[in-house]
Design an enzyme around this catalytic site. Structure first.
Site, PDB file in Angstrom:
ATOM      1  N   GLU A   7       0.890   4.512  10.775  1.00  0.00           N
ATOM      2  CA  GLU A   7      -1.192   4.696  10.914  1.00  0.00           C
ATOM      3  C   GLU A   7      -1.538   5.663  11.565  1.00  0.00           C
ATOM      4  OE1 GLU A   7      -2.525   2.859   8.608  1.00  0.00           O
ATOM      5  OE2 GLU A   7      -0.590   0.543   8.978  1.00  0.00           O
ATOM      6  N   PHE A  55       0.684  -1.187  -0.022  1.00  0.00           N
ATOM      7  CA  PHE A  55       0.268   0.175   0.041  1.00  0.00           C
ATOM      8  C   PHE A  55       1.176   1.086   0.189  1.00  0.00           C
ATOM      9  CE2 PHE A  55      -2.409   3.313   2.532  1.00  0.00           C
ATOM     10  CZ  PHE A  55      -4.263   3.013   1.512  1.00  0.00           C
ATOM     11  N   LEU A  57      -6.404   2.809   6.322  1.00  0.00           N
ATOM     12  CA  LEU A  57      -5.738   3.636   7.373  1.00  0.00           C
ATOM     13  C   LEU A  57      -6.790   3.192   8.416  1.00  0.00           C
ATOM     14  CD1 LEU A  57      -3.744   6.514   6.238  1.00  0.00           C
ATOM     15  CD2 LEU A  57      -2.611   4.111   6.246  1.00  0.00           C
ATOM     16  N   TRP A  86       8.579   3.795   2.901  1.00  0.00           N
ATOM     17  CA  TRP A  86       8.384   2.833   4.616  1.00  0.00           C
ATOM     18  C   TRP A  86       7.038   1.379   4.042  1.00  0.00           C
ATOM     19  CZ3 TRP A  86      12.230   2.753   7.472  1.00  0.00           C
ATOM     20  CH2 TRP A  86      12.613   3.413   7.184  1.00  0.00           C
TER      21      TRP A  86
END
Length: 391
Positions: free
Chosen positions: A370, A136, A246, A169
């Site tokens: 997140e 993602f 998310l 990341w």
């Protein structure tokens, strides 16, 4: 009905709130994690997974990938079932849980919620079995908490889209067959389903991490990646798309963090009963008992909060602000539990022979991914006051 005896690892009797089916789901995930557990310290020490695709297939065989989604080969289980699975996976390792949650709650969920029927049929059944791994792509090197400022760009070229940009990341990136990438367009932010074998796409792995070492973390590089018009997610425009994904992943973190905390608490409790100093177990000393009691209280509170939010999610009444509250509290308290457990183990607490410092290191990442502490604090602040203080 006769009262059960006091359970040190479940002091307030949360198990009584679970159905037999929910306990069976938990037991099956725990069994698989027990089989994997001997390898995890080595993966963490080496900073790599031996066989991420093989691991994904093991999770797929148990139905863990996209387990809370309906159809397309997904298990269609409840939010509480998914939460219990996240707890067991993170009791094993946060990096391992991240593989599962990125697959199911980010990549698969984005396609399931916003994709075309063609996209769903092409990817979801293979992703559910672990035969295709997804990632993602939202965070960028210069845009984390402010995704609206992303610089990755998708432009029209005839019937095609051409993507240029960088993402950072990204869990699963270097081993993924498909990436869900968010990019600026003339019509706002859009999501794209990107096969990773497309020309111009690369995913160099990020090394030298001190956290989430038993996990694949990558940069995504998009240099003139040409995609057909059918690659765009048709049913969403703007930040609503990635932020709703998310929120799904954050829900799993609310539960998962309590798994890392539980593992550390159980380790400290057992160690305190076995470690002898000045002629008796350190569990017999008041200061150690205070640490254990404080950990038990915060663990029980976090577990009850996770279960409550899970019941609300299954009832369709869970709000994003409530997920922010759960993520903010449970990760913060889990990290404190792990750090306190480390002090009970003394010098042994820094050894990979025990899981506590590994969990603490991992939670340093979970604390900020997140949504950072600051962002979730401001989400709650806005909900409480009606005033947005993000800028």
């Amino acid at each position: 009905m006769a009262s059960k005896g006091f359970e040190p690892v479940d002091p307030v009797g949360i198990d009584d709130l679970l159905s037999d089916d929910e306990k069976a789901v938990r037991a099956s995930v725990r069994k698989l994690c027990d089989e994997i557990a001997p390898d995890v310290p080595r993966w963490f020490e080496d900073g790599r997974l031996d066989d991420p695709r093989g691991l994904a297939k093991r999770f797929g065989e148990l139905g863990l990938l996209g387990m809370h989604l309906e159809g397309y080969g997904c298990a269609g289980m409840s939010s509480v079932d998914y939460g219990l699975a996240c707890t067991e996976l993170e009791a094993l390792d946060s990096g391992v849980r991240s593989m599962v949650s990125v697959q199911g709650s980010l990549a698969m969920y984005a396609i399931w919620r916003f994709g075309s029927e063609e996209q769903k049929q092409e990817w979801l059944p293979r992703m559910a079995t672990g035969d295709a791994i997804g990632c993602f792509g939202l965070t960028e090197p210069d845009h984390g908490s402010d995704p609206a400022g992303m610089t990755t760009r998708a432009r029209r070229d005839g019937d095609d889209w051409v993507l240029d940009g960088r993402k950072m990341w990204i869990t699963n990136g270097s081993v993924a067959e498909v990436a869900v990438v968010w990019a600026q367009t003339d019509d706002g932010i859009r999501g794209f389903v990107v096969p990773t074998d497309t020309d111009g796409f690369s995913a160099p792995e990020i090394r030298h991490k001190m956290s989430l070492r038993a996990s694949v973390t990558s940069e995504l590089v998009l240099d003139g990646v040409r995609l057909p018009g059918s690659a765009v997610l048709p049913d969403v425009t703007g930040l609503r798309g990635p932020l709703s994904c998310l929120n799904e992943a954050r829900f799993g973190i609310v539960w998962g963090a309590m798994g890392a905390a539980r593992s550390s608490f159980e380790t400290a409790l057992r160690y305190a009963g076995e470690r002898t100093q000045f002629g008796k177990p350190i569990a017999a000393y008041q200061l150690t008992q205070q640490k254990l009691a404080d950990m038990a209280v915060e663990l029980a509170k976090g577990q009850l909060l996770a279960l409550h939010l899970g019941r609300r999610k299954d009832a369709g009444t869970l709000r994003p602000e409530q997920v922010s509250l759960g993520k903010l509290n449970n990760v913060r308290e889990a990290l404190e539990i792990c750090r306190t457990a480390r002090t009970i183990l003394g010098a042994n607490g820094i050894s990979l022979e025990y899981p506590v410092l590994r969990h603490a290191n991992n939670l340093e990442s979970v604390l900020t991914y997140e949504g950072t502490v600051e962002m979730h604090t401001l989400v709650l602040g806005q909900a409480l006051t009606g005033e947005a203080a993000f800028r």
